[in-house]
Design a protein around this motif. Structure first.
Motif, PDB file in Angstrom:
ATOM      1  N   ASN A 208       9.810  27.782   1.776  1.00 20.04           N
ATOM      2  CA  ASN A 208      11.079  28.145   1.149  1.00 20.04           C
ATOM      3  C   ASN A 208      11.281  27.236  -0.056  1.00 20.04           C
ATOM      4  N   LEU A 209      11.387  27.831  -1.236  1.00 14.01           N
ATOM      5  CA  LEU A 209      11.485  27.042  -2.460  1.00 14.01           C
ATOM      6  C   LEU A 209      12.730  26.159  -2.466  1.00 14.01           C
ATOM      7  N   ASN A 210      13.868  26.687  -2.010  1.00 13.91           N
ATOM      8  CA  ASN A 210      15.099  25.897  -1.981  1.00 13.91           C
ATOM      9  C   ASN A 210      14.974  24.713  -1.040  1.00 13.91           C
ATOM     10  N   GLU A 211      14.390  24.959   0.118  1.00 10.87           N
ATOM     11  CA  GLU A 211      14.226  23.857   1.063  1.00 10.87           C
ATOM     12  C   GLU A 211      13.222  22.838   0.546  1.00 10.87           C
ATOM     13  N   PHE A 212      12.204  23.332  -0.154  1.00 12.92           N
ATOM     14  CA  PHE A 212      11.233  22.413  -0.756  1.00 12.92           C
ATOM     15  C   PHE A 212      11.926  21.494  -1.765  1.00 12.92           C
ATOM     16  N   LYS A 213      12.797  22.071  -2.601  1.00 15.34           N
ATOM     17  CA  LYS A 213      13.527  21.261  -3.587  1.00 15.34           C
ATOM     18  C   LYS A 213      14.470  20.282  -2.898  1.00 15.34           C
ATOM     19  N   ASN A 214      15.138  20.735  -1.833  1.00 15.53           N
ATOM     20  CA  ASN A 214      16.037  19.842  -1.097  1.00 15.53           C
ATOM     21  C   ASN A 214      15.275  18.678  -0.481  1.00 15.53           C
ATOM     22  N   THR A 215      14.081  18.988   0.021  1.00 12.16           N
ATOM     23  CA  THR A 215      13.246  17.926   0.591  1.00 12.16           C
ATOM     24  C   THR A 215      12.877  16.908  -0.474  1.00 12.16           C
ATOM     25  N   PHE A 216      12.479  17.391  -1.633  1.00 12.32           N
ATOM     26  CA  PHE A 216      12.087  16.497  -2.727  1.00 12.32           C
ATOM     27  C   PHE A 216      13.264  15.661  -3.197  1.00 12.32           C
ATOM     28  N   TYR A 217      14.428  16.291  -3.363  1.00 14.75           N
ATOM     29  CA  TYR A 217      15.611  15.561  -3.841  1.00 14.75           C
ATOM     30  C   TYR A 217      16.063  14.506  -2.829  1.00 14.75           C
ATOM     31  N   PHE A 218      15.849  14.770  -1.554  1.00  9.61           N
ATOM     32  CA  PHE A 218      16.196  13.777  -0.529  1.00  9.61           C
ATOM     33  C   PHE A 218      15.255  12.578  -0.601  1.00  9.61           C
ATOM     34  N   LEU A 219      13.974  12.848  -0.833  1.00 10.01           N
ATOM     35  CA  LEU A 219      12.965  11.796  -0.767  1.00 10.01           C
ATOM     36  C   LEU A 219      12.853  10.978  -2.056  1.00 10.01           C
ATOM     37  N   PHE A 220      13.110  11.606  -3.196  1.00 16.41           N
ATOM     38  CA  PHE A 220      12.848  10.946  -4.474  1.00 16.41           C
ATOM     39  C   PHE A 220      13.567   9.604  -4.635  1.00 16.41           C
ATOM     40  N   PRO A 221      14.868   9.502  -4.298  1.00 13.60           N
ATOM     41  CA  PRO A 221      15.534   8.201  -4.475  1.00 13.60           C
ATOM     42  C   PRO A 221      14.987   7.111  -3.561  1.00 13.60           C
ATOM     43  N   LEU A 222      14.279   7.490  -2.498  1.00 10.44           N
ATOM     44  CA  LEU A 222      13.786   6.507  -1.534  1.00 10.44           C
ATOM     45  C   LEU A 222      12.434   5.928  -1.919  1.00 10.44           C
ATOM     46  N   ILE A 223      11.759   6.559  -2.893  1.00 13.80           N
ATOM     47  CA  ILE A 223      10.380   6.179  -3.156  1.00 13.80           C
ATOM     48  C   ILE A 223      10.260   4.747  -3.667  1.00 13.80           C
ATOM     49  N   ILE A 224      11.177   4.318  -4.529  1.00 14.14           N
ATOM     50  CA  ILE A 224      11.115   2.949  -5.053  1.00 14.14           C
ATOM     51  C   ILE A 224      11.266   1.936  -3.919  1.00 14.14           C
ATOM     52  N   HIS A 225      12.189   2.233  -3.016  1.00 16.70           N
ATOM     53  CA  HIS A 225      12.362   1.348  -1.867  1.00 16.70           C
ATOM     54  C   HIS A 225      11.094   1.310  -1.021  1.00 16.70           C
ATOM     55  N   SER A 226      10.436   2.454  -0.863  1.00 16.19           N
ATOM     56  CA  SER A 226       9.266   2.548   0.005  1.00 16.19           C
ATOM     57  C   SER A 226       8.062   1.800  -0.551  1.00 16.19           C
ATOM     58  N   ILE A 227       7.918   1.812  -1.876  1.00 14.73           N
ATOM     59  CA  ILE A 227       6.706   1.231  -2.459  1.00 14.73           C
ATOM     60  C   ILE A 227       6.941  -0.105  -3.140  1.00 14.73           C
ATOM     61  N   SER A 228       8.179  -0.611  -3.143  1.00 16.54           N
ATOM     62  CA  SER A 228       8.496  -1.794  -3.944  1.00 16.54           C
ATOM     63  C   SER A 228       7.632  -3.000  -3.592  1.00 16.54           C
ATOM     64  N   PHE A 229       7.561  -3.352  -2.295  1.00 16.38           N
ATOM     65  CA  PHE A 229       6.782  -4.535  -1.912  1.00 16.38           C
ATOM     66  C   PHE A 229       5.302  -4.316  -2.192  1.00 16.38           C
ATOM     67  N   THR A 230       4.793  -3.137  -1.841  1.00 18.66           N
ATOM     68  CA  THR A 230       3.379  -2.831  -2.075  1.00 18.66           C
ATOM     69  C   THR A 230       3.058  -2.841  -3.559  1.00 18.66           C
ATOM     70  N   LEU A 231       3.988  -2.328  -4.369  1.00 18.17           N
ATOM     71  CA  LEU A 231       3.776  -2.282  -5.814  1.00 18.17           C
ATOM     72  C   LEU A 231       3.691  -3.687  -6.397  1.00 18.17           C
ATOM     73  N   ILE A 232       4.581  -4.566  -5.973  1.00 14.23           N
ATOM     74  CA  ILE A 232       4.567  -5.952  -6.460  1.00 14.23           C
ATOM     75  C   ILE A 232       3.280  -6.646  -6.051  1.00 14.23           C
ATOM     76  N   ASN A 233       2.896  -6.467  -4.788  1.00  5.47           N
ATOM     77  CA  ASN A 233       1.687  -7.100  -4.278  1.00  5.47           C
ATOM     78  C   ASN A 233       0.450  -6.604  -5.020  1.00  5.47           C
ATOM     79  N   THR A 234       0.407  -5.310  -5.304  1.00  2.41           N
ATOM     80  CA  THR A 234      -0.730  -4.740  -6.028  1.00  2.41           C
ATOM     81  C   THR A 234      -0.772  -5.239  -7.463  1.00  2.41           C
ATOM     82  N   TYR A 235       0.407  -5.279  -8.116  1.00  2.00           N
ATOM     83  CA  TYR A 235       0.453  -5.744  -9.509  1.00  2.00           C
ATOM     84  C   TYR A 235       0.001  -7.203  -9.609  1.00  2.00           C
TER      85      TYR A 235
END
Length: 254
Positions: A208-235
């Motif tokens: 379902n395209l609408n549900e797919f967009k809702n899923t993406f919009y829910f997850l997008f703001p969380l991505i920085i929080h999810s990868i922040s420590f790993t990103l710093i460690n990798t950099y």
């Protein structure tokens, strides 16, 4: 003391907590023990390459997973059937894998990559395999099946450790032993976890395209929080490798 042990055995929540704690202790503990073994077998420069590979892999896994477990967990107990949520989450994992593969192909052409090209370009598929594994582990936790969770984690740890040490000691493959062991174990676990997930959810649910967009919009703001420590460690490691040496990356990693 006897009463405490008895209460632990009779209390399901406490018992399950100890099982999850045991899983964490074993996975982290064995990884810690392997460090001095590897540093005595491979060179400092080789260990630096190994550390860079693990950092690249960790950030790739975090990007592809895209916090989808948070989305699945949010709706798991709210809806009678979360097959659609899981399917859309896995679709996002797959799309990110494709996009990241394209980005890495471009970087491998225009950039100076320390790792071999075939290792560098294999990162997205390993990240996708990890996303399938993490999704199944989440479903085991949500279904309150700690023993199955523990068995899967121990199986992964055992296969990865035995294969890694065998490739390093017997075949003398250096840091690439880690790459080959992860590839082999990831393929096995991907096939197993995908099969088990297909038994738990209905893959015939239509997209379902609408549900797919809702899923993406829910997850997008969380991505920085999810990868922040790993990103710093990798950099940190990339910066050390670029401006200093692989030996410094190895020392920093240890």
């Amino acid at each position: 003391m006897a009463n405490i042990i008895k209460n632990i055995k009779e209390n399901k929540e406490i018992k399950n907590t100890f099982i999850y704690l045991l899983s964490t202790f074993l996975t982290k503990g064995v990884s810690f023990v392997i460090i001095p073994i590897l540093t005595n077998i491979i060179s400092v420069e080789e260990f630096g390459r190994l550390s860079l590979f693990e950092s690249y892999l960790n950030i790739t896994c975090a990007l592809i997973l895209f916090s989808t477990p948070n989305y699945i967990a949010k709706y798991y107990y709210k809806e009678s059937d979360v097959s659609s949520k899981i399917k859309h989450s896995l679709l996002i994992n797959f799309i990110i894998t494709l996009l990241l593969t394209l980005v890495l192909i471009i970087l491998s052409v225009i950039g100076n990559i320390t790792l071999p090209v075939y290792v560098f370009l294999s990162l997205p598929i390993l990240g996708l395999f990890n996303a399938i594994l993490e999704t199944y582990l989440l479903l085991l936790r949500l279904n309150i099946r700690p023993l199955e969770y523990l068995k899967l984690e121990i199986s992964k740890l055992f296969m990865d450790t035995i294969l890694l040490l065998s490739l390093v000691i017997i075949f003398n493959l250096g840091w690439l032993s880690k790459f080959y062991s992860i590839v082999f174990v990831s393929i096995i676990l991907f096939l197993y976890c995908y099969y088990k997930i297909s038994q738990l959810i209905n893959f015939e649910v239509k997209l379902n395209l609408n549900e797919f967009k809702n899923t993406f919009y829910f997850l997008f703001p969380l991505i920085i929080h999810s990868i922040s420590f790993t990103l710093i460690n990798t950099y940190d490691k990339i910066a050390l490798e670029r401006f200093s040496s692989l030996e410094d990356v190895a020392i920093y990693s240890v």
